[in-house]
Design a protein around this motif. Structure first.
Motif, PDB file in Angstrom:
ATOM      1  N   LYS A 163      38.536  38.836  29.074  1.00 27.63           N
ATOM      2  CA  LYS A 163      38.300  38.060  30.284  1.00 27.63           C
ATOM      3  C   LYS A 163      39.527  38.181  31.180  1.00 27.63           C
ATOM      4  N   THR A 164      39.353  38.795  32.334  1.00 27.48           N
ATOM      5  CA  THR A 164      40.481  39.030  33.238  1.00 27.48           C
ATOM      6  C   THR A 164      40.598  37.955  34.313  1.00 27.48           C
ATOM      7  N   TYR A 165      39.559  37.162  34.494  1.00 25.55           N
ATOM      8  CA  TYR A 165      39.480  36.141  35.539  1.00 25.55           C
ATOM      9  C   TYR A 165      39.479  36.761  36.936  1.00 25.55           C
ATOM     10  N   LYS A 166      39.207  38.056  37.002  1.00 29.76           N
ATOM     11  CA  LYS A 166      39.184  38.744  38.299  1.00 29.76           C
ATOM     12  C   LYS A 166      37.918  39.573  38.417  1.00 29.76           C
ATOM     13  N   TYR A 167      37.248  39.454  39.541  1.00 29.68           N
ATOM     14  CA  TYR A 167      36.075  40.288  39.813  1.00 29.68           C
ATOM     15  C   TYR A 167      35.826  40.275  41.317  1.00 29.68           C
ATOM     16  N   ARG A 168      35.164  41.325  41.780  1.00 25.07           N
ATOM     17  CA  ARG A 168      34.775  41.410  43.179  1.00 25.07           C
ATOM     18  C   ARG A 168      33.294  41.084  43.323  1.00 25.07           C
ATOM     19  N   VAL A 169      32.917  40.659  44.513  1.00 23.08           N
ATOM     20  CA  VAL A 169      31.553  40.177  44.752  1.00 23.08           C
ATOM     21  C   VAL A 169      30.919  40.918  45.921  1.00 23.08           C
ATOM     22  N   ASP A 170      29.623  41.212  45.803  1.00 19.60           N
ATOM     23  CA  ASP A 170      28.819  41.730  46.910  1.00 19.60           C
ATOM     24  C   ASP A 170      27.416  41.174  46.718  1.00 19.60           C
ATOM     25  N   GLU A 171      26.586  41.331  47.737  1.00 14.50           N
ATOM     26  CA  GLU A 171      25.220  40.825  47.621  1.00 14.50           C
ATOM     27  C   GLU A 171      24.216  41.915  47.260  1.00 14.50           C
ATOM     28  N   GLU A 172      24.244  43.017  47.956  1.00 18.46           N
ATOM     29  CA  GLU A 172      23.209  44.030  47.752  1.00 18.46           C
ATOM     30  C   GLU A 172      23.746  45.405  47.372  1.00 18.46           C
ATOM     31  N   ASN A 173      25.055  45.580  47.397  1.00 15.46           N
ATOM     32  CA  ASN A 173      25.647  46.899  47.167  1.00 15.46           C
ATOM     33  C   ASN A 173      26.341  46.980  45.815  1.00 15.46           C
ATOM     34  N   LEU A 174      26.126  48.078  45.100  1.00 23.01           N
ATOM     35  CA  LEU A 174      26.822  48.317  43.847  1.00 23.01           C
ATOM     36  C   LEU A 174      28.319  48.409  44.120  1.00 23.01           C
ATOM     37  N   ILE A 175      29.100  47.654  43.372  1.00 24.24           N
ATOM     38  CA  ILE A 175      30.548  47.644  43.569  1.00 24.24           C
ATOM     39  C   ILE A 175      31.178  48.760  42.735  1.00 24.24           C
ATOM     40  N   LEU A 176      31.929  49.631  43.405  1.00 23.14           N
ATOM     41  CA  LEU A 176      32.578  50.763  42.748  1.00 23.14           C
ATOM     42  C   LEU A 176      34.095  50.625  42.847  1.00 23.14           C
ATOM     43  N   ASP A 177      34.791  51.055  41.808  1.00 22.29           N
ATOM     44  CA  ASP A 177      36.250  51.046  41.881  1.00 22.29           C
ATOM     45  C   ASP A 177      36.747  52.347  42.503  1.00 22.29           C
ATOM     46  N   ASP A 178      38.055  52.536  42.531  1.00 20.14           N
ATOM     47  CA  ASP A 178      38.631  53.720  43.182  1.00 20.14           C
ATOM     48  C   ASP A 178      38.240  55.025  42.501  1.00 20.14           C
ATOM     49  N   ASN A 179      37.798  54.922  41.261  1.00 19.94           N
ATOM     50  CA  ASN A 179      37.375  56.115  40.525  1.00 19.94           C
ATOM     51  C   ASN A 179      35.863  56.320  40.559  1.00 19.94           C
ATOM     52  N   GLY A 180      35.178  55.487  41.329  1.00 21.36           N
ATOM     53  CA  GLY A 180      33.724  55.608  41.430  1.00 21.36           C
ATOM     54  C   GLY A 180      32.961  54.957  40.293  1.00 21.36           C
ATOM     55  N   ALA A 181      33.664  54.185  39.451  1.00 22.74           N
ATOM     56  CA  ALA A 181      33.018  53.511  38.325  1.00 22.74           C
ATOM     57  C   ALA A 181      32.618  52.089  38.726  1.00 22.74           C
ATOM     58  N   SER A 182      31.594  51.589  38.067  1.00 26.62           N
ATOM     59  CA  SER A 182      31.119  50.225  38.287  1.00 26.62           C
ATOM     60  C   SER A 182      30.984  49.555  36.938  1.00 26.62           C
ATOM     61  N   ARG A 183      31.856  48.581  36.668  1.00 20.28           N
ATOM     62  CA  ARG A 183      31.845  47.973  35.337  1.00 20.28           C
ATOM     63  C   ARG A 183      32.306  46.518  35.396  1.00 20.28           C
ATOM     64  N   ILE A 184      31.884  45.759  34.383  1.00 25.29           N
ATOM     65  CA  ILE A 184      32.302  44.371  34.221  1.00 25.29           C
ATOM     66  C   ILE A 184      32.198  44.052  32.730  1.00 25.29           C
ATOM     67  N   SER A 185      33.041  43.177  32.234  1.00 24.60           N
ATOM     68  CA  SER A 185      32.928  42.759  30.835  1.00 24.60           C
ATOM     69  C   SER A 185      31.927  41.616  30.723  1.00 24.60           C
ATOM     70  N   TYR A 186      31.377  41.438  29.517  1.00 25.81           N
ATOM     71  CA  TYR A 186      30.488  40.303  29.283  1.00 25.81           C
ATOM     72  C   TYR A 186      31.190  38.988  29.623  1.00 25.81           C
ATOM     73  N   LYS A 187      32.472  38.905  29.260  1.00 32.01           N
ATOM     74  CA  LYS A 187      33.218  37.663  29.470  1.00 32.01           C
ATOM     75  C   LYS A 187      33.407  37.349  30.957  1.00 32.01           C
ATOM     76  N   ASP A 188      33.740  38.361  31.756  1.00 31.82           N
ATOM     77  CA  ASP A 188      33.922  38.103  33.189  1.00 31.82           C
ATOM     78  C   ASP A 188      32.595  37.896  33.899  1.00 31.82           C
ATOM     79  N   TYR A 189      31.530  38.514  33.392  1.00 29.50           N
ATOM     80  CA  TYR A 189      30.194  38.243  33.940  1.00 29.50           C
ATOM     81  C   TYR A 189      29.834  36.780  33.691  1.00 29.50           C
TER      82      TYR A 189
END
Length: 211
Positions: A163-189
């Motif tokens: 659990k990092t306590y950090k995440y980004r938010v959007d409404e309709e768009n897949l969130i990608l990081d600088d490497n083009g990956a989209s991920r979240i942990s169960y804990k941060d979700y």
């Protein structure tokens, strides 16, 4: 708050359960098989309830402030998600529960190209049934005018992790990081679910979270 939790024994639901209890909420965890939830806590009660049976569900959620659903259908039974969503909506109306927060899917989110993730080249065929089911379930929520709902789509990849306590938010768009990956942990979700419960920002909306 008093939370009725559906799917509390799964990867996502068990983390939502932990997060809710850690933050002082009272949780009634619904299970068809009571032995599936072995956690004990002063603020936890495990009750018989079946999201696919509207009468059973309505009885189990009565008196709750919110229903949180992390229901996930078995492989090959993806269409049961629509039955579960309809049952949940009807039970919440019947018992006048103030709010539903449910787990959605990433497939209906949009890529930078504007196309949906599930329509993109390379999207795995094996994932299409659940992606389509989540998209149809979201449509059921969007058609509702009588209830307060929120649908939280995870990143393209939701996985074990800290659990990092950090995440980004959007409404309709897949969130990608600088490497083009989209991920979240169960804990941060799970963190994002309870954050939205305590500080509502997406009433009658879908949103997504990722790193």
């Amino acid at each position: 708050m008093k939370i009725a939790l559906i799917g509390g024994s799964g990867n996502v639901g068990s983390n939502i359960l932990d997060e809710a209890l850690e933050r002082g909420h009272e949780v009634v965890a619904l299970a068809r098989d009571l032995s599936r939830i072995t956690k004990t806590h002063n603020n936890l009660k495990v009750v018989q309830g079946d999201v696919l049976n509207e009468e059973s569900l309505a009885k189990a959620i009565e008196g709750s402030d919110v229903v949180i659903s992390a229901f996930g259908p078995k492989v090959g039974e993806e269409e049961t998600l629509l039955k579960a969503t309809s049952s949940l909506i009807n039970a919440v109306k019947k018992k006048r529960i103030p709010r539903i927060i449910s787990m959605g899917g990433a497939g209906s989110l949009k890529l930078p190209s504007g196309e949906r993730v599930l329509d993109s080249e390379g999207f795995q065929e094996a994932w299409k049934p659940i992606a389509i089911a989540h998209s149809k379930a979201l449509d059921l929520y969007k058609a509702e005018k009588e209830i307060k709902w929120t649908n939280l789509s995870p990143a393209a990849l939701i996985e074990p992790g800290e659990k990092t306590y950090k995440y980004r938010v959007d409404e309709e768009n897949l969130i990608l990081d600088d490497n083009g990956a989209s991920r979240i942990s169960y804990k941060d979700y799970a963190l994002a679910i309870i954050d939205e419960l305590e500080n509502p920002k997406f009433i009658n909306k879908r949103f997504t979270v990722a790193y």
